[in-house]
Design a protein around this motif. Structure first.
Motif, short mmCIF file in Angstrom:
data_model
loop_
_atom_site.label_atom_id
_atom_site.label_comp_id
_atom_site.label_asym_id
_atom_site.label_seq_id
_atom_site.Cartn_x
_atom_site.Cartn_y
_atom_site.Cartn_z
N ALA A 85 17.07 -6.02 -37.25
CA ALA A 85 16.92 -4.83 -36.40
C ALA A 85 16.71 -5.17 -34.93
CB ALA A 85 15.75 -3.97 -36.90
N ALA A 86 16.58 -6.45 -34.61
CA ALA A 86 16.39 -6.84 -33.21
C ALA A 86 17.66 -6.56 -32.41
CB ALA A 86 16.03 -8.32 -33.12
N GLY A 87 17.48 -6.01 -31.22
CA GLY A 87 18.64 -5.74 -30.37
C GLY A 87 18.24 -4.87 -29.19
N TYR A 88 19.10 -4.82 -28.19
CA TYR A 88 18.86 -3.92 -27.06
C TYR A 88 20.18 -3.58 -26.39
CZ TYR A 88 19.45 -7.40 -23.27
OH TYR A 88 19.96 -8.32 -22.39
N GLY A 89 20.14 -2.55 -25.55
CA GLY A 89 21.33 -2.13 -24.81
C GLY A 89 20.99 -1.87 -23.36
N CYS A 103 24.97 -10.76 -20.96
CA CYS A 103 24.99 -11.87 -21.91
C CYS A 103 23.82 -11.81 -22.88
CB CYS A 103 24.98 -13.20 -21.16
SG CYS A 103 26.46 -13.47 -20.16
N GLY A 104 22.70 -11.23 -22.42
CA GLY A 104 21.54 -11.08 -23.28
C GLY A 104 21.82 -10.16 -24.45
N MET A 105 22.59 -9.11 -24.22
CA MET A 105 22.96 -8.20 -25.31
C MET A 105 23.78 -8.94 -26.36
SD MET A 105 23.88 -4.49 -23.62
CE MET A 105 24.48 -5.00 -22.01
N ILE A 106 24.71 -9.76 -25.91
CA ILE A 106 25.53 -10.52 -26.85
C ILE A 106 24.67 -11.55 -27.59
CG2 ILE A 106 27.48 -12.12 -27.06
CD1 ILE A 106 28.65 -10.72 -24.53
N GLN A 107 23.77 -12.19 -26.86
CA GLN A 107 22.91 -13.20 -27.45
C GLN A 107 22.05 -12.62 -28.57
OE1 GLN A 107 22.42 -16.63 -26.98
NE2 GLN A 107 21.01 -16.39 -28.71
N LEU A 108 21.40 -11.50 -28.31
CA LEU A 108 20.48 -10.92 -29.29
C LEU A 108 21.21 -10.11 -30.36
CD1 LEU A 108 17.58 -10.56 -30.19
CD2 LEU A 108 17.37 -8.62 -28.63
N ASN A 109 22.12 -9.24 -29.92
CA ASN A 109 22.77 -8.33 -30.86
C ASN A 109 23.76 -9.04 -31.79
OD1 ASN A 109 21.38 -6.54 -29.29
ND2 ASN A 109 23.16 -5.49 -28.48
N CYS A 110 24.37 -10.11 -31.29
CA CYS A 110 25.41 -10.80 -32.08
C CYS A 110 24.97 -12.18 -32.55
CB CYS A 110 26.69 -10.93 -31.26
SG CYS A 110 27.39 -9.37 -30.69
N ILE A 111 24.65 -13.05 -31.60
CA ILE A 111 24.38 -14.45 -31.95
C ILE A 111 23.11 -14.58 -32.78
CG2 ILE A 111 23.89 -16.75 -31.04
CD1 ILE A 111 25.68 -16.05 -28.64
N ALA A 112 22.02 -13.95 -32.33
CA ALA A 112 20.76 -14.05 -33.07
C ALA A 112 20.89 -13.44 -34.46
CB ALA A 112 19.63 -13.37 -32.29
N LEU A 113 21.57 -12.32 -34.55
CA LEU A 113 21.79 -11.68 -35.85
C LEU A 113 22.57 -12.60 -36.78
CD1 LEU A 113 22.69 -8.07 -36.69
CD2 LEU A 113 24.36 -9.83 -37.30
N THR A 114 23.58 -13.25 -36.25
CA THR A 114 24.39 -14.15 -37.06
C THR A 114 23.58 -15.37 -37.51
OG1 THR A 114 26.34 -13.46 -35.81
CG2 THR A 114 26.55 -15.45 -37.14
N LYS A 115 22.80 -15.95 -36.58
CA LYS A 115 21.99 -17.11 -36.92
C LYS A 115 20.94 -16.77 -37.98
CE LYS A 115 20.60 -20.01 -33.77
NZ LYS A 115 20.03 -20.61 -32.53
N MET A 116 20.30 -15.61 -37.85
CA MET A 116 19.28 -15.22 -38.82
C MET A 116 19.90 -14.97 -40.19
SD MET A 116 16.10 -14.80 -39.40
CE MET A 116 15.42 -14.79 -37.74
N THR A 117 21.06 -14.33 -40.19
CA THR A 117 21.75 -14.08 -41.46
C THR A 117 22.11 -15.39 -42.14
OG1 THR A 117 22.66 -12.00 -40.58
CG2 THR A 117 23.72 -12.93 -42.54
N GLY A 144 30.88 2.69 -19.69
CA GLY A 144 29.52 2.96 -19.27
C GLY A 144 28.48 2.38 -20.22
N PHE A 145 28.94 1.85 -21.33
CA PHE A 145 28.06 1.24 -22.33
C PHE A 145 28.86 0.17 -23.07
CE2 PHE A 145 24.55 2.72 -25.51
CZ PHE A 145 23.67 1.82 -24.97
N ALA A 146 29.75 -0.48 -22.30
CA ALA A 146 30.84 -1.27 -22.88
C ALA A 146 30.38 -2.47 -23.70
CB ALA A 146 31.78 -1.74 -21.76
N VAL A 147 29.50 -3.28 -23.14
CA VAL A 147 29.10 -4.51 -23.83
C VAL A 147 28.24 -4.19 -25.05
CG1 VAL A 147 27.79 -6.66 -23.60
CG2 VAL A 147 29.32 -5.93 -21.76
N TYR A 148 27.33 -3.24 -24.91
CA TYR A 148 26.50 -2.87 -26.06
C TYR A 148 27.37 -2.39 -27.22
CZ TYR A 148 23.26 -0.33 -29.03
OH TYR A 148 22.55 0.14 -30.13
N ALA A 149 28.29 -1.48 -26.93
CA ALA A 149 29.16 -0.95 -27.98
C ALA A 149 30.00 -2.07 -28.60
CB ALA A 149 30.07 0.13 -27.42
N ALA A 150 30.49 -2.97 -27.77
CA ALA A 150 31.29 -4.09 -28.29
C ALA A 150 30.44 -5.00 -29.18
CB ALA A 150 31.88 -4.88 -27.13
N SER A 151 29.19 -5.22 -28.79
CA SER A 151 28.32 -6.07 -29.59
C SER A 151 28.04 -5.42 -30.94
CB SER A 151 27.00 -6.35 -28.85
OG SER A 151 26.16 -5.21 -28.81
#
Length: 253
Positions: A85-89, A103-117, A144-151
Motif C-alpha cells: 500500500a506504500a505510494g504517493y502522487g 522519480c520518487g513516484m516511480i521508485q516507491l510506486n513501482c520499484i519498491a512494490l516490485t522488490k517487496m513482492t 496533469g497527473f501523468a507519472v502517477y497514473a503511469a506508475s
C-alpha cells in the motif's frame, strides 16, 4: 509463524488495511508493518489485537529489505497476506514538477512494490494472497497527473500478469483500483483537480473492506464504486487519444 506484511502502514489505506486485517484474519500470529514514520507505527501497534512487528525505514533503501528478509528467515515465517500500500502522487504538469518527485513516484510506486513482492514470494504457500494497491488512474492517460497514473498502470499490469504466473502455486493476486480516497494522500499530492471531484471521494474504510473481501474471493481486480467501474469499462472501449483528451478536460489542465 503465520503473518501478514503491510507496507505504507503509517497512514491512509495502509493503516486501514492493518486495522481491518487484524479483525478479518483470525489465525495470524503477527502483522508486520512497514513505513518510515516510527511513531505512527507505534501508535498503530497499540490499537491492534494481533501482535505487531515494526519495520521502520525507507523503502527506497536496501537496508529495509535486508531487515525484513533476515526476520523472515529467523522466524521461519509463512506470509498469508502481502499488502503493498506504500505510494504517493504529485499533481501538475511534468515539466513543472521537481525531478525528485517524478522519480520518487516511480521508485516507491513501482520499484519498491516490485522488490517487496519478489522478496515475499518465497515465503508464501498455497492459499496466500497478494494485494497490490493501484488506482483507477491506471485505466487511462492522465494529463496533469501523468507519472502517477503511469506508475499505477505498471502496478495494474504487473498484478494481472503476476496473478497468472502464480496460479499454479495457488497464490492469488488482487489489484486494488479505487478512485480518489479521503486520506492524507492529497496533503502531498495537491488539491483534487477539476470541478465536482470532491463528491467522488470514497471513505478509506469502505475501499479497504471491499478490497479484502475481493481478495478473499480471489478476484483479479477490486474497483470501489459504480463511477470507477464505469470508468474502467470506458477505458477498455475508447482509444487512448480520446481518453487522454477527456482526462485533460476533466482535470482542467
Amino acid at each position: 509463524m503465520k503473518i501478514a506484511v503491510i507496507t505504507g502502514a503509517s497512514s491512509g489505506m495502509g493503516r486501514e488495511f492493518a486495522v481491518q486485517v487484524s479483525k478479518l484474519y483470525r489465525n495470524l500470529d503477527e502483522i508486520w508493518v512497514v513505513a518510515r514514520r516510527t511513531e505512527r507505527l507505534e501508535e498503530l501497534k497499540k490499537k491492534l489485537t494481533v501482535p505487531v512487528r515494526i519495520f521502520d525505514g525507507d523503502l527506497g533503501r536496501d537496508y529495509i529489505y535486508e531487515r525484513i528478509e533476515k526476520s523472515l528467515d529467523q522466524k521461519q515465517a509463512k506470509i498469508r497476506l502481502l499488502v503493498n500500500a506504500a505510494g504517493y502522487g504529485k499533481m501538475g504538469f511534468t515539466e513543472k514538477l521537481d525531478s525528485l518527485d517524478l522519480c520518487g513516484m516511480i521508485q516507491l510506486n513501482c520499484i519498491a512494490l516490485t522488490k517487496m513482492t519478489h522478496l515475499c514470494l518465497p515465503y508464501m504457500e498455497r492459499g496466500a494472497r497478494v494485494v497490490q494497491v493501484a488506482s483507477a488512474a491506471a485505466f487511462a492517460p492522465q494529463p496533469g497527473f501523468a507519472v502517477y497514473a503511469a506508475s499505477k498502470s505498471y502496478v495494474y499490469s504487473f498484478s494481472r500478469a503476476l496473478r497468472m504466473e502464480l496460479k499454479k502455486h495457488g497464490i492469488s493476486v488482487t489489484a486494488v483500483c479505487p478512485g480518489p480516497v479521503d486520506t492524507e494522500f492529497f496533503d502531498r499530492a495537491g488539491s483534487l483537480p477539476g470541478k465536482g471531484k470532491e463528491g467522488l471521494l470514497a471513505e478509506e474504510a469502505s475501499v479497504v473492506r471491499l478490497a479484502l473481501l475481493d481478495a478473499v474471493w480471489r478476484k483479479p481486480v477490486s474497483v470501489y464504486g459504480s463511477t470507477m467501474k464505469l470508468c474502467r469499462i470506458g477505458a477498455k472501449i475508447l482509444p487512448d487519444g480520446i481518453l487522454a483528451w477527456a482526462m485533460k478536460k476533466l482535470n482542467q489542465v
